[in-house]
Motif scaffolding. Structure first.
Motif, PDB file in Angstrom:
ATOM      1  N   ALA A 116      27.633 -21.636  -8.915  1.00  0.00           N
ATOM      2  CA  ALA A 116      27.073 -22.606  -9.877  1.00  0.00           C
ATOM      3  C   ALA A 116      25.419 -22.419  -9.379  1.00  0.00           C
ATOM      4  O   ALA A 116      24.689 -23.004 -10.081  1.00  0.00           O
ATOM      5  CB  ALA A 116      27.738 -23.635  -9.801  1.00  0.00           C
ATOM      6  N   PHE A 117      25.154 -22.287  -8.359  1.00  0.00           N
ATOM      7  CA  PHE A 117      23.669 -22.565  -7.752  1.00  0.00           C
ATOM      8  C   PHE A 117      22.984 -21.188  -7.578  1.00  0.00           C
ATOM      9  O   PHE A 117      21.754 -21.270  -7.234  1.00  0.00           O
ATOM     10  CB  PHE A 117      24.017 -23.175  -6.172  1.00  0.00           C
ATOM     11  CG  PHE A 117      25.016 -22.344  -5.482  1.00  0.00           C
ATOM     12  CD1 PHE A 117      24.515 -21.165  -5.033  1.00  0.00           C
ATOM     13  CD2 PHE A 117      26.205 -22.873  -5.484  1.00  0.00           C
ATOM     14  CE1 PHE A 117      25.508 -20.505  -4.365  1.00  0.00           C
ATOM     15  CE2 PHE A 117      27.155 -22.101  -4.653  1.00  0.00           C
ATOM     16  CZ  PHE A 117      26.615 -20.874  -4.008  1.00  0.00           C
ATOM     17  N   CYS A 118      23.457 -20.308  -8.201  1.00  0.00           N
ATOM     18  CA  CYS A 118      22.779 -18.912  -7.806  1.00  0.00           C
ATOM     19  C   CYS A 118      22.229 -18.214  -9.218  1.00  0.00           C
ATOM     20  O   CYS A 118      22.867 -17.947 -10.282  1.00  0.00           O
ATOM     21  CB  CYS A 118      23.829 -17.860  -7.188  1.00  0.00           C
ATOM     22  SG  CYS A 118      23.005 -16.435  -6.677  1.00  0.00           S
ATOM     23  N   LEU A 192      26.020  -8.981   7.318  1.00  0.00           N
ATOM     24  CA  LEU A 192      26.796  -8.782   5.457  1.00  0.00           C
ATOM     25  C   LEU A 192      26.838 -10.273   5.347  1.00  0.00           C
ATOM     26  O   LEU A 192      27.783 -10.867   6.072  1.00  0.00           O
ATOM     27  CB  LEU A 192      28.023  -7.892   5.560  1.00  0.00           C
ATOM     28  CG  LEU A 192      28.568  -7.608   4.455  1.00  0.00           C
ATOM     29  CD1 LEU A 192      29.254  -6.122   4.447  1.00  0.00           C
ATOM     30  CD2 LEU A 192      29.756  -8.425   4.139  1.00  0.00           C
ATOM     31  N   SER A 193      26.516 -10.638   4.170  1.00  0.00           N
ATOM     32  CA  SER A 193      27.006 -12.073   3.569  1.00  0.00           C
ATOM     33  C   SER A 193      28.051 -11.761   2.522  1.00  0.00           C
ATOM     34  O   SER A 193      27.836 -11.085   1.610  1.00  0.00           O
ATOM     35  CB  SER A 193      25.524 -12.619   3.260  1.00  0.00           C
ATOM     36  OG  SER A 193      26.202 -13.995   2.749  1.00  0.00           O
ATOM     37  N   THR A 194      29.270 -12.658   2.619  1.00  0.00           N
ATOM     38  CA  THR A 194      30.138 -12.502   1.416  1.00  0.00           C
ATOM     39  C   THR A 194      30.405 -13.826   1.028  1.00  0.00           C
ATOM     40  O   THR A 194      30.431 -14.853   1.779  1.00  0.00           O
ATOM     41  CB  THR A 194      31.353 -11.825   1.993  1.00  0.00           C
ATOM     42  OG1 THR A 194      32.398 -11.668   0.895  1.00  0.00           O
ATOM     43  CG2 THR A 194      31.988 -12.446   3.227  1.00  0.00           C
ATOM     44  N   ILE A 215      29.590 -16.075   6.061  1.00  0.00           N
ATOM     45  CA  ILE A 215      30.568 -16.233   4.988  1.00  0.00           C
ATOM     46  C   ILE A 215      29.761 -17.561   4.410  1.00  0.00           C
ATOM     47  O   ILE A 215      29.535 -18.590   4.915  1.00  0.00           O
ATOM     48  CB  ILE A 215      31.741 -16.664   5.557  1.00  0.00           C
ATOM     49  CG1 ILE A 215      32.706 -15.446   6.140  1.00  0.00           C
ATOM     50  CG2 ILE A 215      32.734 -17.343   4.302  1.00  0.00           C
ATOM     51  CD1 ILE A 215      33.830 -15.591   6.849  1.00  0.00           C
ATOM     52  N   SER A 216      29.847 -17.368   2.787  1.00  0.00           N
ATOM     53  CA  SER A 216      29.089 -18.571   2.126  1.00  0.00           C
ATOM     54  C   SER A 216      30.248 -19.541   2.025  1.00  0.00           C
ATOM     55  O   SER A 216      30.989 -19.285   1.208  1.00  0.00           O
ATOM     56  CB  SER A 216      28.431 -17.878   1.171  1.00  0.00           C
ATOM     57  OG  SER A 216      27.459 -16.951   1.075  1.00  0.00           O
ATOM     58  N   LEU A 217      29.993 -20.480   2.575  1.00  0.00           N
ATOM     59  CA  LEU A 217      30.878 -21.857   2.637  1.00  0.00           C
ATOM     60  C   LEU A 217      30.770 -22.701   1.386  1.00  0.00           C
ATOM     61  O   LEU A 217      31.364 -23.012   0.513  1.00  0.00           O
ATOM     62  CB  LEU A 217      31.218 -22.260   3.822  1.00  0.00           C
ATOM     63  CG  LEU A 217      32.790 -22.745   4.252  1.00  0.00           C
ATOM     64  CD1 LEU A 217      33.675 -21.757   4.426  1.00  0.00           C
ATOM     65  CD2 LEU A 217      32.618 -23.114   5.748  1.00  0.00           C
ATOM     66  N   HIS A 218      29.607 -23.255   1.673  1.00  0.00           N
ATOM     67  CA  HIS A 218      28.893 -24.306   0.753  1.00  0.00           C
ATOM     68  C   HIS A 218      29.825 -25.598   0.418  1.00  0.00           C
ATOM     69  O   HIS A 218      29.037 -26.471  -0.187  1.00  0.00           O
ATOM     70  CB  HIS A 218      28.493 -23.833  -0.512  1.00  0.00           C
ATOM     71  CG  HIS A 218      27.761 -22.414  -0.288  1.00  0.00           C
ATOM     72  ND1 HIS A 218      26.796 -22.213   0.594  1.00  0.00           N
ATOM     73  CD2 HIS A 218      27.581 -21.189  -0.890  1.00  0.00           C
ATOM     74  CE1 HIS A 218      26.306 -21.037   0.817  1.00  0.00           C
ATOM     75  NE2 HIS A 218      26.736 -20.453  -0.215  1.00  0.00           N
ATOM     76  N   ALA A 219      30.951 -25.705   1.150  1.00  0.00           N
ATOM     77  CA  ALA A 219      31.751 -26.756   0.666  1.00  0.00           C
ATOM     78  C   ALA A 219      32.889 -27.002   1.531  1.00  0.00           C
ATOM     79  O   ALA A 219      33.642 -25.761   2.031  1.00  0.00           O
ATOM     80  CB  ALA A 219      32.255 -26.842  -0.831  1.00  0.00           C
ATOM     81  N   ILE A 291      18.778 -25.914  -0.399  1.00  0.00           N
ATOM     82  CA  ILE A 291      19.019 -25.208  -1.688  1.00  0.00           C
ATOM     83  C   ILE A 291      17.517 -25.024  -2.370  1.00  0.00           C
ATOM     84  O   ILE A 291      16.504 -25.998  -2.251  1.00  0.00           O
ATOM     85  CB  ILE A 291      19.834 -25.947  -2.679  1.00  0.00           C
ATOM     86  CG1 ILE A 291      20.134 -24.913  -4.029  1.00  0.00           C
ATOM     87  CG2 ILE A 291      19.295 -27.086  -3.164  1.00  0.00           C
ATOM     88  CD1 ILE A 291      21.209 -25.316  -4.843  1.00  0.00           C
ATOM     89  N   ASN A 292      17.448 -23.855  -2.930  1.00  0.00           N
ATOM     90  CA  ASN A 292      16.471 -23.571  -3.957  1.00  0.00           C
ATOM     91  C   ASN A 292      16.835 -23.993  -5.069  1.00  0.00           C
ATOM     92  O   ASN A 292      17.697 -23.621  -5.691  1.00  0.00           O
ATOM     93  CB  ASN A 292      16.314 -21.994  -3.919  1.00  0.00           C
ATOM     94  CG  ASN A 292      15.416 -21.460  -2.681  1.00  0.00           C
ATOM     95  OD1 ASN A 292      14.483 -21.751  -1.913  1.00  0.00           O
ATOM     96  ND2 ASN A 292      15.931 -20.000  -2.347  1.00  0.00           N
ATOM     97  N   PRO A 293      15.965 -24.898  -5.337  1.00  0.00           N
ATOM     98  CA  PRO A 293      16.477 -25.925  -6.646  1.00  0.00           C
ATOM     99  C   PRO A 293      16.891 -25.055  -7.953  1.00  0.00           C
ATOM    100  O   PRO A 293      16.150 -23.958  -8.406  1.00  0.00           O
ATOM    101  CB  PRO A 293      15.462 -26.857  -7.103  1.00  0.00           C
ATOM    102  CG  PRO A 293      14.577 -26.919  -5.766  1.00  0.00           C
ATOM    103  CD  PRO A 293      14.633 -25.547  -5.096  1.00  0.00           C
TER     104      PRO A 293
HETATM  105  N1  SAH Z   1      27.377 -12.561  -2.470  1.00  0.00           N
HETATM  106  C1  SAH Z   1      27.170 -12.771  -1.179  1.00  0.00           C
HETATM  107  C2  SAH Z   1      25.644 -12.160  -0.834  1.00  0.00           C
HETATM  108  C3  SAH Z   1      24.480 -12.772  -1.714  1.00  0.00           C
HETATM  109  S1  SAH Z   1      23.912 -14.482  -1.826  1.00  0.00           S
HETATM  110  C4  SAH Z   1      27.173 -14.064  -0.663  1.00  0.00           C
HETATM  111  O1  SAH Z   1      27.713 -14.831  -1.698  1.00  0.00           O
HETATM  112  O2  SAH Z   1      27.120 -14.504   0.664  1.00  0.00           O
HETATM  113  C5  SAH Z   1      23.266 -14.652  -0.404  1.00  0.00           C
HETATM  114  C6  SAH Z   1      23.092 -16.002   0.090  1.00  0.00           C
HETATM  115  O3  SAH Z   1      22.219 -16.647  -0.737  1.00  0.00           O
HETATM  116  C7  SAH Z   1      24.511 -16.803  -0.088  1.00  0.00           C
HETATM  117  O4  SAH Z   1      24.717 -17.735   0.953  1.00  0.00           O
HETATM  118  C8  SAH Z   1      24.370 -17.641  -1.256  1.00  0.00           C
HETATM  119  O5  SAH Z   1      25.096 -18.643  -1.337  1.00  0.00           O
HETATM  120  C9  SAH Z   1      22.781 -18.093  -1.201  1.00  0.00           C
HETATM  121  N2  SAH Z   1      22.225 -18.657  -2.305  1.00  0.00           N
HETATM  122  C10 SAH Z   1      22.362 -18.533  -3.674  1.00  0.00           C
HETATM  123  N3  SAH Z   1      21.739 -19.141  -4.313  1.00  0.00           N
HETATM  124  C11 SAH Z   1      20.930 -20.058  -3.804  1.00  0.00           C
HETATM  125  C12 SAH Z   1      20.081 -21.020  -3.858  1.00  0.00           C
HETATM  126  N4  SAH Z   1      19.726 -21.416  -5.065  1.00  0.00           N
HETATM  127  N5  SAH Z   1      19.574 -21.703  -2.825  1.00  0.00           N
HETATM  128  C13 SAH Z   1      19.828 -21.157  -1.628  1.00  0.00           C
HETATM  129  N6  SAH Z   1      20.556 -20.316  -1.105  1.00  0.00           N
HETATM  130  C14 SAH Z   1      21.064 -19.717  -2.276  1.00  0.00           C
END
Ligand code: SAH
Length: 347
Positions: A116-118, A192-194, A215-219, A291-293
């Motif tokens: 949702a944030f990307c 490597l980020s997943t 690992i992208s957790l975020h919650a 976060i980058n808004p």
């Molecule tokens: N698909 C992989 C790698 C690409 S994203 C992953 O999900 O990890 C790389 C990192 O940037 C991830 O941690 C992702 O959650 C983060 N990211 C995506 N959008 C962002 C935003 N708006 N602000 C800050 N980080 C963000």
């Protein structure tokens, strides 16, 4: 015409076999391309004129080309929009740090994870990149750095795309970039980020590559994580954390958990406590990322005090954690958006 850019020495040997060239020539060609940055056979001065002509008639050496470039005001960060063919362009970012020069590599053109944030996912997945194309991103940056008397030291697979959804080519890319004849980047300098593609984390463990897994957790709970990252429905938190735990156990390498802080969404005391509980006893480090808004979604960065409070809550629970140092805010604010604009407006 066949493109030999991004092939390793053995593959170059196979590609040029029909020209009946002695096999040591493939190493010479690789040296010119990868060590000396030459992409015309005519500049390869230890090849005979007739060989140069034969090769030029049959093969091309085509790394990606630059479409656009953005440099941060402080000069530390450069962002490149690189294209591989008419329809495919990705963003690659160079971060000049005090310990070295890090390249943020894209692994797919676009993405279909739907976080949702990307911004990378907004236009969906265009296609997977090949190992040679990912290598091309690093090669491009390496040549840029050469003119500054520097070179690439670190890689993060954190550009657009989900690396573990392009598994085979990503692994091939890692082996290629590590190859001494190509660039010789140490695995320990690669992250490597997943988003948590659990079965492929297990496959990665078995590759035995000492890279860092992020690992992208975020919650810290399934309900919230699913609203932010739809992939959580398929691979829920419990499974992701277990895969991370095993990765650390087997590789003896600390896993990084990325946690974007979004004001009023996942940055409260409750979430900090839940996150601490989730990661208790793990060989892990939490990387907090303000976060980058994303204005379209009303996602904003929390105030400094809230970020500090979240960090302190983790530290108090003995969870190792840091807040990511921001680089090139002026170009990172456009993270993923350079490509989107390019695709929409064609400039
Ligand atoms: N698909 C992989 C790698 C690409 S994203 C992953 O999900 O990890 C790389 C990192 O940037 C991830 O941690 C992702 O959650 C983060 N990211 C995506 N959008 C962002 C935003 N708006 N602000 C800050 N980080 C963000």
């Amino acid at each position: 015409m066949a493109n030999i850019f991004g092939l390793n020495v053995e593959e170059i040997k196979e590609a040029v076999a029909k020209l009946n060239i002695p096999s040591y020539r493939s190493k010479q060609i690789a040296d010119w391309i990868y060590k000396k940055g030459k992409i015309s056979f005519y500049e390869m001065t230890n090849l005979s004129k007739s060989l140069q002509e034969k090769l030029s008639a049959e093969f091309e050496i085509s790394p990606p080309t630059l479409k656009q470039r953005l440099d941060s005001k402080d000069g530390d960060t450069s962002k490149f929009l690189l294209s591989f063919d008419e329809n495919t362009a990705v963003e690659t970012v160079l971060m000049r740090k005090n310990y070295g020069n890090s390249v943020c590599v894209s692994t797919q053109a676009g993405c279909n994870m739907g976080c949702a944030f990307c911004a990378s996912t907004l236009l969906g997945l265009s296609r997977n990149l090949t190992a040679s194309e990912m290598f091309g991103e690093v090669y491009f940056v390496e040549n840029e750095l050469k003119s500054e008397g520097k070179s690439v030291t670190n890689l993060v697979l954190m550009g657009s795309g989900e690396p573990l959804m392009n598994y085979d080519e990503v692994i091939k890319f890692l082996r290629l970039i590590h190859d001494e004849d190509i660039m010789g980047v140490g695995y320990r300098n690669i992250t490597l980020s997943t988003s948590g593609i659990v079965p492929n984390i297990y496959r990665l463990i078995d590759e035995n590559l000492p890279i860092t897994l992020s690992i992208s957790l975020h919650a810290p709970n399934d309900e919230l994580r699913t609203t932010l990252m739809p992939i959580n429905k398929k691979y829920p938190l419990k499974d992701v954390i277990e895969a991370g735990r095993l990765y650390a156990e087997r590789t003896k390498r600390r896993v990084t958990y990325e946690y974007i802080l979004i004001d009023g969404i996942n940055d409260g005391k409750k979430e900090a406590a839940e996150l601490s509980e989730l990661l208790k006893g793990q060989l892990a480090n939490v990387n907090l990322i303000p976060i980058n808004p994303v204005r379209e979604r009303n996602f904003y960065r929390p105030a400094k005090e809230k970020i500090e409070a979240f960090l302190n809550c983790l530290l108090k629970s003995n969870i190792s954690a840091t807040v990511r140092k921001e680089m090139g805010k002026d170009v990172n604010a456009a993270c993923g958006q350079l490509r989107n604009r390019y695709l929409k407006e064609g400039n």
